[in-house]
Design an enzyme around this catalytic site. Structure first.
Site, short mmCIF file in Angstrom:
data_model
loop_
_atom_site.label_atom_id
_atom_site.label_comp_id
_atom_site.label_asym_id
_atom_site.label_seq_id
_atom_site.Cartn_x
_atom_site.Cartn_y
_atom_site.Cartn_z
N HIS A 1 30.31 47.78 25.84
CA HIS A 1 30.66 46.39 26.15
C HIS A 1 29.41 45.52 26.02
CE1 HIS A 1 28.72 46.90 30.05
NE2 HIS A 1 29.43 48.00 30.22
P1 TYD Z 1 32.09 49.91 33.53
O1 TYD Z 1 31.36 48.62 33.45
O2 TYD Z 1 33.28 50.10 32.62
O3 TYD Z 1 31.07 51.12 33.34
P2 TYD Z 1 30.15 51.32 32.05
O4 TYD Z 1 29.02 50.35 32.18
O5 TYD Z 1 29.70 52.72 32.00
O6 TYD Z 1 31.04 50.99 30.88
O7 TYD Z 1 32.57 50.11 35.03
C1 TYD Z 1 33.46 51.15 35.38
C2 TYD Z 1 34.39 50.64 36.45
O8 TYD Z 1 33.66 50.26 37.60
C3 TYD Z 1 35.17 49.43 35.98
O9 TYD Z 1 36.50 49.57 36.47
C4 TYD Z 1 34.52 48.26 36.69
C5 TYD Z 1 33.95 48.90 37.95
N1 TYD Z 1 32.74 48.25 38.44
C6 TYD Z 1 32.76 47.54 39.63
O10 TYD Z 1 33.79 47.42 40.30
N2 TYD Z 1 31.59 46.96 40.07
C7 TYD Z 1 30.43 47.06 39.39
O11 TYD Z 1 29.39 46.49 39.82
C8 TYD Z 1 30.43 47.78 38.14
C9 TYD Z 1 29.17 47.91 37.32
C10 TYD Z 1 31.60 48.37 37.71
#
Ligand code: TYD
Length: 143
Positions: free
Chosen positions: A55
């Site tokens: 992302h």
């Molecule tokens: P995501 O951003 O998809 O992880 P990565 O960076 O590895 O792609 O986050 C995974 C899940 O966690 C998603 O459902 C969003 C949630 N999340 C939160 O609720 N708070 C946060 O601060 C973060 C970073 C993620």
């Protein structure tokens, strides 16, 4: 306060307090961090072969630190990819907004600490690669 170009990814060297009892590193808003710290999250227990990220962000900047072990951060500005292998707890990779990232090659037991410039907001994410490429084409290359 770090005053370099906030649009370009780069490695920031963080202070290292060496001590016979062990080393200590810190990052303080207004000093080592080029943004006001709003949030920290950390990624750990990543199974071998798994990839994180996938992302970009409209606004948020992040500082990514391998506080334990190692992993790779692959950055794409819509035009070219750059890979950083992180394995030093006293180095942080600054990821500006508008940069697609994936994280992979996590070593066993590694911990990825992320310091962010914004509170969590799903609306700030661009999770669709084609949408990201479209936005990046309009903006132009960053690196
Ligand atoms: P995501 O951003 O998809 O992880 P990565 O960076 O590895 O792609 O986050 C995974 C899940 O966690 C998603 O459902 C969003 C949630 N999340 C939160 O609720 N708070 C946060 O601060 C973060 C970073 C993620």
């Amino acid at each position: 306060m770090e005053t370099g170009n906030l649009a370009v990814p780069r490695i920031l060297q963080l202070p290292r307090i060496h001590d016979p009892r062990g080393n200590l590193t810190f990052a303080q808003g207004g000093a080592q961090l080029p943004f006001d710290l709003k949030r920290a999250y950390w990624i750990y227990d990543v199974p071998a072969g798994e990839e994180r990220g996938g992302h970009s962000h409209h606004e948020q900047m992040e500082l990514v630190i391998a506080v334990g072990g190692s992993f790779s951060v692959n950055l794409f500005d819509g035009f070219s990819w750059k890979t950083y292998m992180l394995n030093k707890p006293f180095e942080g990779l600054l990821i500006p907004s508008g940069v697609w990232r994936t994280l992979d090659d996590f070593s066993s037991g590694s911990v990825c600490l992320v310091l962010t410039s914004n509170y969590f907001d799903e609306a700030d994410y661009v999770r669709d690669f084609d949408e990201f490429r479209h936005l990046a084409l309009e903006r132009g290359p960053l690196f």
